[in-house]
Motif scaffolding. Structure first.
Motif, PDB file in Angstrom:
ATOM      1  N   LEU A 130       3.474  -3.867  -9.049  1.00  0.00           N
ATOM      2  CA  LEU A 130       3.565  -2.496  -8.546  1.00  0.00           C
ATOM      3  C   LEU A 130       4.389  -1.708  -9.555  1.00  0.00           C
ATOM      4  O   LEU A 130       5.608  -1.797  -9.590  1.00  0.00           O
ATOM      5  N   GLU A 131       3.690  -0.945 -10.407  1.00  0.00           N
ATOM      6  CA  GLU A 131       4.338  -0.250 -11.516  1.00  0.00           C
ATOM      7  C   GLU A 131       4.667   1.198 -11.188  1.00  0.00           C
ATOM      8  O   GLU A 131       5.498   1.816 -11.863  1.00  0.00           O
ATOM      9  N   ALA A 132       4.022   1.744 -10.171  1.00  0.00           N
ATOM     10  CA  ALA A 132       4.240   3.140  -9.800  1.00  0.00           C
ATOM     11  C   ALA A 132       3.758   3.343  -8.374  1.00  0.00           C
ATOM     12  O   ALA A 132       3.043   2.511  -7.816  1.00  0.00           O
ATOM     13  N   THR A 133       4.135   4.462  -7.815  1.00  0.00           N
ATOM     14  CA  THR A 133       3.829   4.873  -6.441  1.00  0.00           C
ATOM     15  C   THR A 133       4.652   4.043  -5.459  1.00  0.00           C
ATOM     16  O   THR A 133       5.402   3.138  -5.850  1.00  0.00           O
ATOM     17  N   TYR A 134       4.485   4.332  -4.202  1.00  0.00           N
ATOM     18  CA  TYR A 134       5.103   3.521  -3.144  1.00  0.00           C
ATOM     19  C   TYR A 134       4.025   2.863  -2.291  1.00  0.00           C
ATOM     20  O   TYR A 134       4.212   2.600  -1.112  1.00  0.00           O
ATOM     21  N   LEU A 135       2.890   2.569  -2.928  1.00  0.00           N
ATOM     22  CA  LEU A 135       1.726   2.038  -2.242  1.00  0.00           C
ATOM     23  C   LEU A 135       1.332   0.706  -2.860  1.00  0.00           C
ATOM     24  O   LEU A 135       0.921   0.651  -4.029  1.00  0.00           O
ATOM     25  N   ALA A 136       1.500  -0.362  -2.102  1.00  0.00           N
ATOM     26  CA  ALA A 136       1.200  -1.703  -2.602  1.00  0.00           C
ATOM     27  C   ALA A 136      -0.206  -2.115  -2.174  1.00  0.00           C
ATOM     28  O   ALA A 136      -0.590  -1.939  -1.018  1.00  0.00           O
ATOM     29  N   TRP A 137      -0.962  -2.675  -3.101  1.00  0.00           N
ATOM     30  CA  TRP A 137      -2.325  -3.127  -2.861  1.00  0.00           C
ATOM     31  C   TRP A 137      -2.290  -4.644  -2.694  1.00  0.00           C
ATOM     32  O   TRP A 137      -2.002  -5.375  -3.634  1.00  0.00           O
ATOM     33  N   LEU A 138      -2.549  -5.109  -1.468  1.00  0.00           N
ATOM     34  CA  LEU A 138      -2.392  -6.522  -1.146  1.00  0.00           C
ATOM     35  C   LEU A 138      -3.752  -7.187  -0.969  1.00  0.00           C
ATOM     36  O   LEU A 138      -4.596  -6.714  -0.210  1.00  0.00           O
ATOM     37  N   ASP A 139      -3.932  -8.287  -1.654  1.00  0.00           N
ATOM     38  CA  ASP A 139      -5.115  -9.130  -1.504  1.00  0.00           C
ATOM     39  C   ASP A 139      -4.768 -10.213  -0.482  1.00  0.00           C
ATOM     40  O   ASP A 139      -3.982 -11.125  -0.752  1.00  0.00           O
ATOM     41  N   LEU A 140      -5.357 -10.101   0.701  1.00  0.00           N
ATOM     42  CA  LEU A 140      -5.058 -11.018   1.803  1.00  0.00           C
ATOM     43  C   LEU A 140      -6.259 -11.888   2.155  1.00  0.00           C
ATOM     44  O   LEU A 140      -6.349 -12.420   3.265  1.00  0.00           O
ATOM     45  N   ARG A 141      -7.173 -12.059   1.212  1.00  0.00           N
ATOM     46  CA  ARG A 141      -8.391 -12.812   1.498  1.00  0.00           C
ATOM     47  C   ARG A 141      -8.087 -14.246   1.902  1.00  0.00           C
ATOM     48  O   ARG A 141      -8.858 -14.861   2.657  1.00  0.00           O
ATOM     49  N   ALA A 142      -6.978 -14.779   1.434  1.00  0.00           N
ATOM     50  CA  ALA A 142      -6.642 -16.168   1.745  1.00  0.00           C
ATOM     51  C   ALA A 142      -6.423 -16.404   3.238  1.00  0.00           C
ATOM     52  O   ALA A 142      -6.503 -17.547   3.700  1.00  0.00           O
ATOM     53  N   TYR A 143      -6.195 -15.330   3.983  1.00  0.00           N
ATOM     54  CA  TYR A 143      -5.935 -15.482   5.417  1.00  0.00           C
ATOM     55  C   TYR A 143      -7.207 -15.386   6.260  1.00  0.00           C
ATOM     56  O   TYR A 143      -7.140 -15.474   7.484  1.00  0.00           O
ATOM     57  N   GLY A 144      -8.348 -15.179   5.616  1.00  0.00           N
ATOM     58  CA  GLY A 144      -9.618 -15.359   6.290  1.00  0.00           C
ATOM     59  C   GLY A 144     -10.121 -14.219   7.138  1.00  0.00           C
ATOM     60  O   GLY A 144     -11.039 -14.411   7.941  1.00  0.00           O
ATOM     61  N   HIS A 145      -9.576 -13.020   6.953  1.00  0.00           N
ATOM     62  CA  HIS A 145     -10.023 -11.882   7.753  1.00  0.00           C
ATOM     63  C   HIS A 145     -10.709 -10.860   6.832  1.00  0.00           C
ATOM     64  O   HIS A 145     -10.123 -10.413   5.840  1.00  0.00           O
ATOM     65  N   ALA A 146     -11.922 -10.472   7.185  1.00  0.00           N
ATOM     66  CA  ALA A 146     -12.625  -9.471   6.388  1.00  0.00           C
ATOM     67  C   ALA A 146     -11.918  -8.125   6.444  1.00  0.00           C
ATOM     68  O   ALA A 146     -11.885  -7.390   5.459  1.00  0.00           O
ATOM     69  N   ASP A 147     -11.343  -7.799   7.616  1.00  0.00           N
ATOM     70  CA  ASP A 147     -10.656  -6.520   7.795  1.00  0.00           C
ATOM     71  C   ASP A 147      -9.236  -6.796   8.299  1.00  0.00           C
ATOM     72  O   ASP A 147      -8.937  -6.645   9.482  1.00  0.00           O
ATOM     73  N   PRO A 148      -8.342  -7.211   7.403  1.00  0.00           N
ATOM     74  CA  PRO A 148      -6.994  -7.563   7.849  1.00  0.00           C
ATOM     75  C   PRO A 148      -6.235  -6.395   8.449  1.00  0.00           C
ATOM     76  O   PRO A 148      -5.346  -6.607   9.292  1.00  0.00           O
ATOM     77  N   ALA A 149      -6.559  -5.156   8.056  1.00  0.00           N
ATOM     78  CA  ALA A 149      -5.865  -4.015   8.645  1.00  0.00           C
ATOM     79  C   ALA A 149      -6.147  -3.911  10.135  1.00  0.00           C
ATOM     80  O   ALA A 149      -5.240  -3.652  10.939  1.00  0.00           O
ATOM     81  N   ALA A 150      -7.395  -4.119  10.521  1.00  0.00           N
ATOM     82  CA  ALA A 150      -7.749  -4.056  11.940  1.00  0.00           C
ATOM     83  C   ALA A 150      -7.091  -5.183  12.717  1.00  0.00           C
ATOM     84  O   ALA A 150      -6.599  -4.989  13.838  1.00  0.00           O
ATOM     85  N   VAL A 151      -7.055  -6.372  12.125  1.00  0.00           N
ATOM     86  CA  VAL A 151      -6.428  -7.516  12.790  1.00  0.00           C
ATOM     87  C   VAL A 151      -4.928  -7.283  12.944  1.00  0.00           C
ATOM     88  O   VAL A 151      -4.334  -7.562  14.001  1.00  0.00           O
ATOM     89  N   ALA A 152      -4.295  -6.756  11.896  1.00  0.00           N
ATOM     90  CA  ALA A 152      -2.856  -6.510  11.950  1.00  0.00           C
ATOM     91  C   ALA A 152      -2.508  -5.466  13.006  1.00  0.00           C
ATOM     92  O   ALA A 152      -1.481  -5.584  13.692  1.00  0.00           O
ATOM     93  N   LEU A 153      -3.350  -4.464  13.148  1.00  0.00           N
ATOM     94  CA  LEU A 153      -3.094  -3.441  14.160  1.00  0.00           C
ATOM     95  C   LEU A 153      -3.222  -4.023  15.557  1.00  0.00           C
ATOM     96  O   LEU A 153      -2.367  -3.789  16.434  1.00  0.00           O
TER      97      LEU A 153
END
Length: 381
Positions: free
Chosen positions: A313-336
């Motif tokens: 994370l070199e700039a901004t306050y927005l982190a791009w996370l690769d969560l494919r290892a946890y097996g959810h196609a839409d991890p944002a929906a699952v997290a919510l």
């Protein structure tokens, strides 16, 4: 100098980020910071409202105080010499990009590297052009533009590259060499670059922002679109700037009918001038806080989501996370649903890409800790 908003203050101030989620949901999605306004900006706005500055802005297109303020900011922070009269106000960065494409670009397709800031996905169509996607390989170490593919796209008829640098959502800062490679491809084909540099003030320690227009030979084919809004949390005040590198381009943009350039806000102009002229100390404190948040996030992911992958994370306050290892196609929906935390879904930035989210770290250390804990609980429960 950075004051964290309380939950109550955040719900009152950040009516989208906090006001549209249920009370038990912790928001870490839209790009707003959970911090109080910089005092110089707040004071300038309060004084302007007290004077009744709520009418139309002055429709002067000669730089004016805003052009002078931005030129000074660019010189101090980036070593970039900007001519104030070549700074054109517009309502926001998306409108500025649209204006630049409408007025300056040829009729060919617009090349958009993916992932991309979500509203950019619709911009080519809004401008009457095709969108040609240039995806970054999800497993690549750096979010760089594939120059060979870019060259083929321009050879096949593309007319414009929409470049976002620093990059949203990945936080990548393009190096000078990377930008020079892009410049050489575009110039060879007589193409155009529209460079969205709204996150330029938010480059974190260890990286350096190189304005695209600061490159030799870029002025003839590019404009930059900038704003104080991301760094100073003033998106709702509606004032961005389109910066040209030569008088002819500036004249083309300034010469369009008024209806083609959405009217900016006079209060947004007041805020931007105050930020550019008097916000350096606050911005330095913000970058220090975000640097600490970046370190904290790395530690939290190692503890709670060890299989998550995050590019530097070199700039901004927005982190791009690769969560494919946890097996959810839409991890944002699952997290919510399971964790009661709202992060931004990766497929909004890269259609069809599974398993990614964008996470906002511009909050208190305590909230960020709880965000990651909830994200982990949602994905692993």
């Amino acid at each position: 100098m950075i004051r964290d908003l309380t939950d109550r203050e955040a719900r009152e101030a950040l009516v989208l980020k906090w006001g549209t989620v249920e009370d038990d949901v912790l928001p870490a999605w839209v790009a707003e910071m959970d911090y109080a306004l910089a005092p110089p900006v707040a004071e300038a706005l309060a004084a302007a409202v007290a004077r009744g500055v709520t009418g139309y802005p002055p429709f002067t297109l000669d730089g004016g105080p805003l052009g002078v303020a931005y030129a000074g900011f660019a010189a101090r922070h980036f070593g970039w010499q900007v001519e104030p009269e070549q700074v054109l106000p517009t309502v926001d960065v998306t409108a500025g990009v649209r204006l630049a494409i409408d007025v300056l670009s040829g009729p060919g397709p617009v090349v958009l590297p993916l992932p991309a800031y979500a509203p950019q996905l619709a911009l080519p169509e809004v401008c009457g052009r095709e969108r040609w996607d240039l995806p970054v390989e999800p497993d690549a170490d750096r979010v760089t533009v594939d120059l060979d593919r870019l060259d083929r796209m321009f050879a096949d008829g593309a007319s414009t590259l929409l470049l976002t640098q620093p990059h949203n959502p990945t936080g990548h800062v393009h190096t000078r060499a990377e930008l020079e490679g892009i410049r050489d491809v575009v110039a060879r084909h007589g193409g155009r670059v529209v460079s969205d540099e709204i996150h330029a003030p938010l480059v974190l320690p260890g990286a350096e922002h190189v304005p695209y227009l600061a490159l030799e030979g870029a002025a003839e084919h590019a404009v930059a679109v900038v704003a104080a809004s991301k760094a100073f949390n003033t998106a709702g005040l509606r004032c961005a700037q389109v910066v040209s590198g030569d008088p002819a381009t500036a004249a083309r943009l300034a010469g369009v009918p008024m209806a083609r350039n959405d009217s900016w806000s006079p209060l947004g102009e007041v805020a931007a001038v105050a930020a550019y002229e008097h916000g350096d100390a606050w911005l330095a404190a913000l970058l220090e806080r975000l640097d600490a948040q970046r370190t904290l996030l790395t530690d939290l992911l190692a503890e709670h989501l060890p299989e998550a992958r995050m590019r530097p994370l070199e700039a901004t306050y927005l982190a791009w996370l690769d969560l494919r290892a946890y097996g959810h196609a839409d991890p944002a929906a699952v997290a919510l649903e399971r964790g009661r935390v709202r992060v931004a879904a990766g497929h909004d930035y890269h259609p069809g890409l599974p398993g990614h989210v964008r996470l906002n770290i511009a909050t208190s250390p305590e909230r960020l800790t709880e965000v990651v804990r909830r994200l982990a609980r949602g994905l692993t429960s």
